[in-house]
Design a protein around this motif. Structure first.
Motif, mmCIF file in Angstrom:
data_model
loop_
_atom_site.group_PDB
_atom_site.id
_atom_site.type_symbol
_atom_site.label_atom_id
_atom_site.label_comp_id
_atom_site.label_asym_id
_atom_site.label_seq_id
_atom_site.Cartn_x
_atom_site.Cartn_y
_atom_site.Cartn_z
ATOM 1 N N LEU A 105 36.707 60.892 40.964
ATOM 2 C CA LEU A 105 38.033 60.749 40.800
ATOM 3 C C LEU A 105 38.719 60.235 42.122
ATOM 4 O O LEU A 105 39.648 59.662 42.142
ATOM 5 C CB LEU A 105 38.695 61.632 39.894
ATOM 6 C CG LEU A 105 38.123 61.815 38.612
ATOM 7 C CD1 LEU A 105 39.048 63.088 37.831
ATOM 8 C CD2 LEU A 105 38.479 60.477 37.673
ATOM 9 N N ARG A 108 37.698 55.845 44.417
ATOM 10 C CA ARG A 108 37.752 54.902 43.416
ATOM 11 C C ARG A 108 36.464 53.886 43.229
ATOM 12 O O ARG A 108 35.965 53.447 42.584
ATOM 13 C CB ARG A 108 38.808 54.025 43.524
ATOM 14 C CG ARG A 108 39.285 53.309 42.476
ATOM 15 C CD ARG A 108 40.621 52.661 42.537
ATOM 16 N NE ARG A 108 41.702 53.822 42.284
ATOM 17 C CZ ARG A 108 41.876 54.472 41.119
ATOM 18 N NH1 ARG A 108 41.261 53.943 39.927
ATOM 19 N NH2 ARG A 108 42.926 55.218 41.094
ATOM 20 N N MET A 111 33.637 55.259 41.720
ATOM 21 C CA MET A 111 33.853 55.328 40.252
ATOM 22 C C MET A 111 33.909 54.048 39.803
ATOM 23 O O MET A 111 33.404 54.071 38.484
ATOM 24 C CB MET A 111 35.352 55.882 40.030
ATOM 25 C CG MET A 111 35.594 56.358 38.793
ATOM 26 S SD MET A 111 34.547 57.403 38.262
ATOM 27 C CE MET A 111 34.897 57.419 36.218
ATOM 28 N N SER A 162 37.033 47.935 34.691
ATOM 29 C CA SER A 162 38.322 48.772 34.810
ATOM 30 C C SER A 162 39.410 47.780 34.818
ATOM 31 O O SER A 162 39.483 46.708 35.272
ATOM 32 C CB SER A 162 38.042 49.476 36.036
ATOM 33 O OG SER A 162 38.195 48.777 36.993
ATOM 34 N N CYS A 185 43.623 57.439 35.687
ATOM 35 C CA CYS A 185 42.241 57.283 35.607
ATOM 36 C C CYS A 185 41.554 56.942 34.045
ATOM 37 O O CYS A 185 40.646 56.110 34.116
ATOM 38 C CB CYS A 185 41.534 58.550 36.059
ATOM 39 S SG CYS A 185 41.886 58.836 37.909
ATOM 40 N N ASN A 188 42.499 53.529 33.464
ATOM 41 C CA ASN A 188 41.796 52.414 34.166
ATOM 42 C C ASN A 188 40.672 52.249 33.715
ATOM 43 O O ASN A 188 39.899 51.034 33.558
ATOM 44 C CB ASN A 188 41.959 52.770 35.705
ATOM 45 C CG ASN A 188 41.359 52.001 36.578
ATOM 46 O OD1 ASN A 188 41.468 50.599 36.409
ATOM 47 N ND2 ASN A 188 40.846 52.216 37.511
ATOM 48 N N TYR A 189 39.811 53.485 33.322
ATOM 49 C CA TYR A 189 38.364 53.401 32.938
ATOM 50 C C TYR A 189 37.952 53.368 31.453
ATOM 51 O O TYR A 189 37.068 52.627 30.966
ATOM 52 C CB TYR A 189 37.687 54.348 33.813
ATOM 53 C CG TYR A 189 37.810 54.129 35.187
ATOM 54 C CD1 TYR A 189 37.070 53.118 35.860
ATOM 55 C CD2 TYR A 189 38.427 55.127 35.934
ATOM 56 C CE1 TYR A 189 37.022 53.021 37.069
ATOM 57 C CE2 TYR A 189 38.401 55.097 37.376
ATOM 58 C CZ TYR A 189 37.939 53.895 38.045
ATOM 59 O OH TYR A 189 37.861 53.757 39.164
ATOM 60 N N CYS A 217 43.765 58.907 42.400
ATOM 61 C CA CYS A 217 44.018 59.873 41.102
ATOM 62 C C CYS A 217 45.250 60.800 41.373
ATOM 63 O O CYS A 217 45.454 61.151 42.547
ATOM 64 C CB CYS A 217 42.856 60.721 40.828
ATOM 65 S SG CYS A 217 43.042 62.100 39.616
ATOM 66 N N ASN A 234 44.875 63.772 47.820
ATOM 67 C CA ASN A 234 45.333 62.894 46.700
ATOM 68 C C ASN A 234 46.931 62.702 46.784
ATOM 69 O O ASN A 234 47.360 61.519 46.636
ATOM 70 C CB ASN A 234 44.788 62.907 45.354
ATOM 71 C CG ASN A 234 43.427 62.689 45.264
ATOM 72 O OD1 ASN A 234 42.375 62.649 46.102
ATOM 73 N ND2 ASN A 234 42.937 62.682 44.047
ATOM 74 N N CYS A 259 49.840 62.258 34.084
ATOM 75 C CA CYS A 259 50.126 61.646 35.439
ATOM 76 C C CYS A 259 51.460 61.514 35.833
ATOM 77 O O CYS A 259 51.938 62.126 36.972
ATOM 78 C CB CYS A 259 49.343 60.072 35.456
ATOM 79 S SG CYS A 259 47.937 60.121 35.065
#
Length: 422
Positions: A105, A108, A111, A162, A185, A188-189, A217, A234, A259
């Motif tokens: 995470l 990126r 990931m 993504s 995250c 996004n995925y 993240c 982060n 988030c």
């Protein structure tokens, strides 16, 4: 801020106990907000060793903030537990599979590559459900080393690509306003339809969209697990990035309650011992909004939706803990959805779904599963086809609970529902 300042404020009135998510499953005073605070006070004063039994107790809290919500003094029991979990991580370390997840995470590009392989090969070991708004799969076999994955669980599927890699960074819709999008995250995925819905709404409103492709993240998964070092790394990156982005955008919107709550509220708690970063976190928080909050308060989306046809989908609303209790957002998604959908409220939309973070989903999954089970009858009683929740953690948890109960109902982000009628 210190643990003792939080624990000493408790007068033991007990108003928190009836609403405590873990206490409703495990009716023991030690696993109640009042019990947590007593034990935390003893630990801070040197009267309690942080042994494995104490570790298990402090890791059993869902961090739902129900106790904070009903407390006459708004005592931050969740904040104190988050602080002691950092001490737990320092003493006992973090499980290897959590470290692996947190590392991915935090990187990126790697990931992104992993997600591509995940999409290609997920059908090999998984049964994928391709129903509308579903984005779900379950294992064909158990993976015993990773306790969160067994063949009874429903998990989100990887998207083909993504969200952030599917579109240019800046999308010009010919508008006077520009908003930054922090997708999160999961969006996004996995639940890529959320981002697609946001872009459809922005196009309708003629608001330009900046996808903020360098976003990191938010760190919630690490923070709730006690990995303070990774969380701060982060968070500092995001704060600096947000400061730069906010020079050219009117606001930053986030379609994920966890988030958004992390960035708007918990960054301040995270940097309680670093005054400069704490103040910088507070400064950016005034320009960050949950997606439905922004669209309802600062645009004419509700008026536009009122001109569209009504949907035949019946829905009910679940209030994510990080939306309603941490940020006061719950009326806004309902106001937008009510323009086109028939809403039937469940008996307690404010009750925690039981996701509880990475530790709860792995080492304490039996507690998470029990909590989710309590929510299912409320949803079933409404007769609604879909549950709206602006949080992918709630979505994953509720869909798993509904799947285990063999229900045909599913949880979906309100942004996707709203976009479906435009």
């Amino acid at each position: 801020m210190s643990i003792v300042n939080i624990t000493d404020a408790c007068v033991k009135c007990g108003k928190c106990i009836p609403v405590c998510t873990i206490h409703n499953i495990n009716r023991d005073e030690t696993t109640s907000p009042r019990g947590f605070l007593d034990l935390l006070s003893a630990y801070q004063n040197g009267d309690l060793e942080l042994d494995k039994q104490a570790k298990e107790i402090f890791e059993s809290c869902f961090l739902c903030t129900n106790c904070v919500d009903v407390c006459p003094s708004s005592i931050g029991t969740d904040t104190a537990i988050e602080m002691v979990r950092s001490d737990i991580a320092d003493k006992y370390g973090i499980s290897w599979y959590k470290k692996v997840v947190f590392w991915f995470l935090s990187h990126r590009k790697i990931m992104d590559l992993t997600a591509k392989f995940g999409y290609v090969f997920q059908s090999c070991g998984l049964k994928v459900n391709k129903e509308k708004f579903s984005n779900s799969m379950r294992m064909r076999f158990n993976l015993p080393l990773v306790k969160m994955i067994d063949k009874t669980r429903l998990l989100p599927t990887f998207g083909k690509k993504s969200f952030l890699n599917s579109y240019p960074e800046f999308i010009d819709n010919g508008g006077e306003k520009t908003i930054g999008i922090f997708i999160g995250c999961m969006g996004n995925y996995f639940y890529t339809g959320i981002g697609e819905g946001l872009l459809k709404i922005c196009k309708t409103l003629k608001i330009n969209a900046h996808l903020m492709k360098k976003q990191a993240c938010c760190g919630a998964a690490m923070y709730f697990t006690g990995d303070t070092k990774t969380t701060k790394k982060n968070a500092k990156f995001n704060i600096e990035y947000f400061e730069e982005i906010l020079k050219t955008v009117d606001a930053i919107i986030i379609p994920e309650a966890t988030c958004s709550g992390m960035i708007r509220v918990d960054y301040e708690h995270l940097f309680h011992d670093e005054e400069e970063w704490k103040n910088r976190a507070i400064a950016i928080s005034s320009k960050v909004f949950l997606a439905t909050e922004y669209f309802d308060k600062f645009t004419n989306l509700a008026e536009i939706l009122a001109t569209k046809n009504s949907s035949d989908l019946s829905i009910t609303c679940h209030d994510p803990c990080h939306a309603r209790k941490m940020q006061g957002v719950y009326k806004e998604p309902r106001h937008l959805l009510a323009q086109n959908f028939s809403i039937t409220e469940m008996s307690n939309p404010n009750q925690c779904c039981g996701f509880g973070g990475v530790t709860m989903q792995t080492n304490r999954y039996y507690l998470s599963k029990a909590s989710g089970k309590q929510k299912v009858p409320m949803i079933e009683k409404t007769g609604a086809k879909f549950v709206s929740a602006e949080c992918s953690a709630c979505r994953m948890q509720l869909n798993n609970a509904l799947h285990i109960d063999k229900s045909d109902k599913r949880c979906v982000n309100p942004i996707e529902l709203i976009a479906s009628v435009l």
